[in-house]
Design a protein around this motif. Sequence first.
Motif, PDB file in Angstrom:
ATOM      1  N   CYS A  80       1.014  -1.126   0.002  1.00  0.00           N
ATOM      2  CA  CYS A  80       0.081   0.046  -0.016  1.00  0.00           C
ATOM      3  C   CYS A  80       1.079   1.294   0.043  1.00  0.00           C
ATOM      4  O   CYS A  80       1.580   1.352   0.979  1.00  0.00           O
ATOM      5  N   PHE A  81       0.823   1.950  -1.321  1.00  0.00           N
ATOM      6  CA  PHE A  81       1.562   2.946  -1.207  1.00  0.00           C
ATOM      7  C   PHE A  81       0.981   4.430  -0.913  1.00  0.00           C
ATOM      8  O   PHE A  81      -0.167   4.613  -1.252  1.00  0.00           O
ATOM      9  N   ILE A  82       1.823   5.185  -0.136  1.00  0.00           N
ATOM     10  CA  ILE A  82       1.162   6.571   0.389  1.00  0.00           C
ATOM     11  C   ILE A  82       1.725   7.436  -0.539  1.00  0.00           C
ATOM     12  O   ILE A  82       3.174   7.793  -0.632  1.00  0.00           O
ATOM     13  N   ALA A  83       0.721   8.092  -1.302  1.00  0.00           N
ATOM     14  CA  ALA A  83       1.216   9.020  -2.355  1.00  0.00           C
ATOM     15  C   ALA A  83       0.379  10.370  -2.438  1.00  0.00           C
ATOM     16  O   ALA A  83       0.127  10.907  -3.165  1.00  0.00           O
ATOM     17  N   VAL A  84       0.239  10.836  -1.061  1.00  0.00           N
ATOM     18  CA  VAL A  84      -0.475  12.079  -1.146  1.00  0.00           C
ATOM     19  C   VAL A  84       0.275  13.623  -0.899  1.00  0.00           C
ATOM     20  O   VAL A  84       1.803  13.272  -0.591  1.00  0.00           O
ATOM     21  N   GLY A  85      -0.098  14.507  -0.909  1.00  0.00           N
ATOM     22  CA  GLY A  85       0.692  15.643  -0.854  1.00  0.00           C
ATOM     23  C   GLY A  85       1.227  16.041   0.330  1.00  0.00           C
ATOM     24  O   GLY A  85       0.680  15.581   1.504  1.00  0.00           O
ATOM     25  N   THR A  86       2.389  16.682   0.419  1.00  0.00           N
ATOM     26  CA  THR A  86       3.145  17.317   1.658  1.00  0.00           C
ATOM     27  C   THR A  86       3.507  18.498   1.490  1.00  0.00           C
ATOM     28  O   THR A  86       4.615  19.197   1.157  1.00  0.00           O
ATOM     29  N   PRO A  87       2.513  19.366   1.133  1.00  0.00           N
ATOM     30  CA  PRO A  87       2.699  21.104   0.828  1.00  0.00           C
ATOM     31  C   PRO A  87       3.684  21.593   2.009  1.00  0.00           C
ATOM     32  O   PRO A  87       3.490  21.343   3.198  1.00  0.00           O
ATOM     33  N   PRO A  88       4.073  22.905   1.652  1.00  0.00           N
ATOM     34  CA  PRO A  88       4.587  23.453   2.838  1.00  0.00           C
ATOM     35  C   PRO A  88       3.854  24.142   3.784  1.00  0.00           C
ATOM     36  O   PRO A  88       2.628  24.755   3.480  1.00  0.00           O
TER      37      PRO A  88
END
Length: 441
Positions: A80-88
């Motif tokens: 299961c890949f976590i590929a969500v955003g990590t904005p500043p």
Amino acid sequence: MKICVVGTGYVGLVTGVCFAEKGHEVRCMDIDEERVAKLKRGESPIYEPGLGELLRANLEAGRLGFSSSMKEAIEGARLCFIAVGTPPAGDGKADLAQVLAAADEIAEHIGPECRIVVKSTVPVGTGTLLCRRIRRHLSERGLKNIDLEIISNPEFLKEGMAVRDCLHPERVVVGASSDAARSLMRELYSSFVPEEKILMMDPASAEITKYAANAMLAARISFMNEIAQLCDKVGADVLSVKEGIASDRRIGKYFLNAGCGYGGSCFPKDVEALCCIGESQGLDMTLASAVAKVNRKQKERLHMMMRARFGSDMEGVCAAVMGLAFKPGTDDMREAPSLTLIRGLVNDGAKVRAYDPVAEGAARRLLPASVRFAGNLRELLEGADCAVVVTEWPEFGEIDWEAAGAAMRRKIVFDGRNLCDPEKMKALGFEYYCIGRNMLP
């Protein structure tokens, strides 16, 4: 192999589609139901060459699916890949809210055979944080014997070339602690690259590798932009300087183009986040901080050049802005130099007209309402007082400037990407301003 990918943004969607293209059974999950519905119809929400075709082909083949239900997407998955955003965040640190939310929901439905892989760009120690968090959830579910391990697998996709980069990567970085996890990741990527290009390391090193790679590339750009400023002062040509240093095999030719600054989803936020990571460890990240500072100043360069020519009151000046996306081949407007330029011009009273082959839709949501958009270059340049090159789209390098000059009210060009030949532009009667080439009229 059955794979779940959480997040259908730029990284998640490209990753999921490419895994499916390699024959894996992929289910992509996203909480945005409208986005999921669009993807189920085979409509890509982002512009990336080749992505739409592969999306539709793998949907049709039954290897790729989309869901807004984590339970449905993760069922039976081995990875299961976590590929969500990590904005500043406001302080420059990576905002992990989406990563934590994804981890919490995964913990509600994960089975004993599934391993979690973090594809999102996250600070060092995030894997350890997620492991503790998920164990707490599993304990509440009464599942205390699951062999939990968080694997780090950072992405190195270049927008505009992401499908190619994903299917044919230069290397695959895997941060894993167990032989079982390493073996599973080798199995997954065996059809992508030879085994020697799968770089196994500890999770912390993998997490740092992504930030270090982006900061290094950003540093090259900022270094050349400082050299370009020096060239303007001493009468040198930055393109000649680039040729002179790029021929050194220790340096090479990539990421040495002077211009109006870098943007996008990675370099700005990752350089800032790296500085924050260092500061959290009591380190003064002098070089990384300088890279970010140079870029912030460089994104103001075109506006300052135009002020030097027209004055700070640009009432009545019609500026034709060529290119809006932060680079060619994408519709991504994140941290795009065009945003800094156009907002400055509007504040100075200029009339701004803009054109981009693919990014108009994204730009409309970010730019002042007074900005007008052209459907093509001819419409853009008609009656303009100046043309401003911001994004180096290939079609901009093929312009018939003689015809363009005849259509413009004044023959003035500000070239933020050094696309034109200064001598040819002068021969055509243009006032031509560029970066680092000592070519002021």
